[in-house]
Scaffold this motif. Structure first.
Motif, PDB file in Angstrom:
ATOM      1  N   GLN A 104     -11.129  -0.783  -1.202  1.00 54.29           N
ATOM      2  CA  GLN A 104      -9.791  -1.294  -1.549  1.00 54.29           C
ATOM      3  C   GLN A 104      -9.521  -2.601  -0.790  1.00 54.29           C
ATOM      4  OE1 GLN A 104      -6.895   0.633  -3.143  1.00 54.29           O
ATOM      5  NE2 GLN A 104      -8.680   1.530  -4.130  1.00 54.29           N
ATOM      6  N   ALA A 123      -4.191   4.198  -0.429  1.00 57.09           N
ATOM      7  CA  ALA A 123      -4.775   4.829   0.758  1.00 57.09           C
ATOM      8  C   ALA A 123      -4.866   6.337   0.555  1.00 57.09           C
ATOM      9  CB  ALA A 123      -3.913   4.524   1.978  1.00 57.09           C
ATOM     10  N   THR A 155       0.851  -1.193   0.000  1.00 57.39           N
ATOM     11  CA  THR A 155       0.000   0.000   0.000  1.00 57.39           C
ATOM     12  C   THR A 155       0.882   1.237   0.000  1.00 57.39           C
ATOM     13  OG1 THR A 155      -1.633   1.245   1.267  1.00 57.39           O
ATOM     14  CG2 THR A 155      -0.181  -0.124   2.528  1.00 57.39           C
ATOM     15  N   SER A 180     -13.604   8.817   2.374  1.00 58.76           N
ATOM     16  CA  SER A 180     -12.294   8.142   2.365  1.00 58.76           C
ATOM     17  C   SER A 180     -12.384   6.753   2.983  1.00 58.76           C
ATOM     18  CB  SER A 180     -11.262   8.930   3.167  1.00 58.76           C
ATOM     19  OG  SER A 180     -11.334  10.263   2.879  1.00 58.76           O
ATOM     20  N   TYR A 181     -13.173   6.652   4.088  1.00 56.00           N
ATOM     21  CA  TYR A 181     -13.277   5.341   4.744  1.00 56.00           C
ATOM     22  C   TYR A 181     -13.954   4.337   3.799  1.00 56.00           C
ATOM     23  CZ  TYR A 181     -12.635   8.445   8.769  1.00 56.00           C
ATOM     24  OH  TYR A 181     -12.166   9.399   9.630  1.00 56.00           O
ATOM     25  N   LEU A 201      -7.133   3.987   8.041  1.00 57.26           N
ATOM     26  CA  LEU A 201      -6.690   5.354   7.728  1.00 57.26           C
ATOM     27  C   LEU A 201      -6.475   6.227   8.956  1.00 57.26           C
ATOM     28  CD1 LEU A 201      -8.915   6.352   4.677  1.00 57.26           C
ATOM     29  CD2 LEU A 201      -6.520   5.735   4.646  1.00 57.26           C
ATOM     30  N   GLY A 254     -11.796   0.414   6.738  1.00 55.24           N
ATOM     31  CA  GLY A 254     -11.163   1.565   6.087  1.00 55.24           C
ATOM     32  C   GLY A 254     -10.843   2.651   7.084  1.00 55.24           C
ATOM     33  N   MET A 308     -11.435   3.394   1.092  1.00 58.17           N
ATOM     34  CA  MET A 308     -10.410   2.471   1.599  1.00 58.17           C
ATOM     35  C   MET A 308     -11.026   1.105   1.891  1.00 58.17           C
ATOM     36  SD  MET A 308      -7.204   2.513   2.059  1.00 58.17           S
ATOM     37  CE  MET A 308      -6.362   0.945   2.250  1.00 58.17           C
TER      38      MET A 308
END
Lengths: 403, 255
Positions: free
Chosen positions: A152, A137, A107, A145-146, A310, A306, A149
């Protein structure tokens, strides 16, 4: 005298070293290697081993031949100011000392050195045939964003399924998360107890507990839960009896705003505690901010992963986000844990943190909090020896009127 | 400071929604002056009123454990008329009836003061503002959430949400004399009810972040940038841009 805390410390250390330096494939399942933290509940539920090469390098700097390993890492030809934990990891990789993984999951990360390691891992020719997956990330912390992620991480699971030809058992993942949530609650409970004056237990047990939970041979297992339950119960007793750390006459409480690294805990921090009664109540890594994994649906679960990745992974929280978050955490720790001073170890390779030194200094000055910038290498004590670091901190405490 | 006003209306909409869905609502109208308040609170308040830690076994009720649900919002406005001074609203069960429970917890603090500015909003939002200043009440350290405990001793003395609301009004008002009015809302009815605050909380946080950013900029730092201005190689470029903007502003070319 061996007390319960020493026994806990020794059990956690054994399990930690057992995984990171021992045979890297402890389970029968596939073996994944990465350049940094993965969401560890995933490989545990999938029944496979995960090796964080950064951690392996960091553990190497705690070995008796650390200096030799660091120098060998430098000889590989990486940038000279690169973090020494990463240099050791690079040496392990380039010297062919690592077991060949079945998959590589890397990552982009909070740290430029870890990114470099990811690139080296992905470009390592003898492993060119190994399937790999790279997660992205975002450097932000909001719901979008969470979610991003989380997706991902969901894709990483899909990748693991494709490589191995078997499915992730989502019920098993849920079970692992329930255990992990329980462990986070206990770690947070211990964190609260550290607010007591005097500090009721060796504060470093918080870091030890978090590492035992995530990075050891027994990670997320009921053994870890039991270990944490004993830790909390014993410390509650200490608080009730208003007892502090055995043999320590607490006079100063301070925040060490960085990783403790491989040598500071056993040398300079131990001496400060014993000789001056200066207790390091918190380092950045042991400041737990975990929210429980939301188990209401698969999507909610991955979004929680996520967020944990993060914002609640200590080093990601420390380095991936804004100066404002960094400063607010300092203020919150100082207030909540009654810290008399802030020490910025300013690890030479933490360029992200070091770019904030002036801001933190100004903020501490404004709030009347004594602040010292050390400038050490947390992995290599040759850069600034423990004795010099001790003398500087002692002088700082004296001139700040704390001693 | 009017940036938040729209969210006061959003909070009133949430209250209306909960009222319409039949939730139990209690409203307390309490005296709002700092001289009257302490006499009406059954526990001690002020510096070190709660010096100890409330252990698990000494806990009467836990509020806002992240597993139960938690959300906290603080909004300040210069429009004091938007706030019902001294009103405390509780949606859901109160403390005395919740022994040994872990309740979801939503807390909304509305603050009005004609002369409050951005800097004060930032200070009032600082973590640990209430800290150890209410006897029998301990706020746990978890950024972005409010998670707290009420002790058995506190509960025995009559600690309830009216008492908590009064203590908060007293502490905020004594800290900042510019605060003219304060209203508090507590939600303990259900996790989903507390979740209704999440979206507002996220928006308020974004605005607060912008305010913080501006306050740092005044000191010469761009907190979105990894460098401080004095050590940045591009400082002269930014200074030039600022000069150009200043002169254009003077000429009325930009707002």
């Amino acid at each position: 005298m061996i007390n319960i805390y020493s026994q806990l410390m020794s059990a956690a250390n054994k399990s930690l070293f057992g995984l990171t330096l021992g045979p890297q494939n402890e389970s029968d399942g596939p073996f994944i290697m990465g350049n940094g933290d993965f969401f560890i509940e995933i490989p545990v539920a999938f029944g496979c081993s995960f090796s964080d090469l950064t951690l392996t390098g960091a553990m190497g700097t705690g070995l008796p031949n650390a200096a030799e390993l660091i120098d060998k890492g430098t000889e590989v030809g990486v940038e000279s100011r690169l973090c020494n934990a990463i240099k050791v990891a690079t040496y392990y990789l380039e010297a062919g000392l690592l077991k060949t993984p079945d998959m590589i999951i890397t990552t982009n990360s909070c740290c430029d050195a870890m990114d470099t390691l990811g690139n080296l891992l992905n470009g390592y020719k003898p492993w060119a045939h190994i399937p790999r997956f790279n997660m992205h990330a975002p450097h932000s912390y909001d719901d979008a964003s969470y979610e991003y992620m989380g997706k991902q991480l969901r894709q990483a699971v899909k990748f693991m399924e494709d490589v191995t030809g078997r499915k992730m058992d989502m019920d098993r993942l849920r079970e692992v998360c329930i255990e992990s949530n329980k462990q986070c609650q206990l770690l947070l409970e211990f964190q609260e107890l550290k607010k007591a004056k005097p500090c009721p237990a060796e504060p470093d047990l918080a870091r030890e507990g978090a590492e035992f939970k995530n990075w050891s041979k027994d990670r997320i297992s009921p053994q870890v839960t039991e270990w944490l339950e004993i830790l909390v119960k014993e410390t509650e007793k200490q608080v009730k009896e208003k007892k502090g750390i055995e043999g320590v006459d607490e006079k100063i409480r301070f925040l060490w705003q960085d990783l403790a690294g491989s040598w500071a805990s056993g040398t300079v921090l131990a001496r400060l505690q014993k000789e001056l009664g200066a207790v390091c109540v918190m380092d950045y890594v042991s400041f737990g901010t975990w929210t429980p994994v939301d188990l209401s649906s698969e999507e909610a679960m991955f979004t929680s992963f996520g967020k944990r990745f993060l914002l609640e992974d200590p080093m990601n929280r420390q380095a991936l986000h804004t100066t404002d978050l960094f400063c607010n955490d300092i203020l919150q720790i100082v207030k909540d844990f009654s810290c008399d001073a802030v020490i910025l170890p300013a690890h030479i390779a933490h360029r992200d943190t070091n770019s904030r030194i002036k801001v933190v200094r100004d903020m501490c000055h404004e709030k009347g909090i004594p602040c010292l910038v050390l400038g050490i290498d947390i992995w290599d004590k040759r850069y600034m020896t423990p004795d010099v670091a001790f003398d500087r901190m002692k002088t700082f405490f004296e001139i700040s009127g704390l001693l | 400071m009017s940036a938040f006003d729209i969210y006061i209306k959003s909070i009133n909409d949430v209250l209306e929604e909960l009222k319409n869905s039949g939730r139990r609502i209690n409203v307390f109208n309490v005296p709002s002056s700092c001289s009257e308040l302490p006499r009406t609170i059954p526990v001690n308040i002020g510096g070190n009123a709660n010096p100890g830690i409330i252990l698990r076994q000494d806990t009467y009720v836990e509020l806002g454990n992240p597993e139960a649900g938690s959300s906290a919002i603080m909004i300040s406005t210069n429009e004091t008329g938007l706030i019902n001074d001294g009103r405390i609203t509780l949606i859901g069960p109160d403390i005395p009836e919740s022994a040994d429970k872990s309740l979801p917890f939503g807390q909304v603090i509305l603050i009005g003061g004609a002369s409050l500015d951005d800097k004060e909003h930032e200070t009032l939002q600082q973590p640990g503002f209430v800290g150890d200043k209410i006897e029998g009440y301990m706020i746990r350290s978890l950024p972005q959430n409010i998670w707290s405990r009420i002790s058995k001793d506190g509960a025995a003395k009559g600690f309830n949400f009216e008492c908590l609301g009064k203590a908060l009004i007293y502490l905020y008002k004594s800290e900042n004399p510019k605060i003219e009015s304060m209203e508090i809302i507590f939600i303990t009815s259900a996790k989903d009810d507390v979740k209704l605050l999440d979206n507002i909380s996220e928006q308020v946080r974004k605005i607060s972040k912008e305010i913080t950013k501006e306050n740092w900029k005044i000191k010469g730092y761009d907190i979105d940038c990894e460098l401080d201005c004095s050590s940045c190689g591009d400082k002269s470029v930014c200074d030039d841009i600022r000069d150009v903007l200043k002169s254009r502003k003077k000429k009325g070319l930009v707002k």
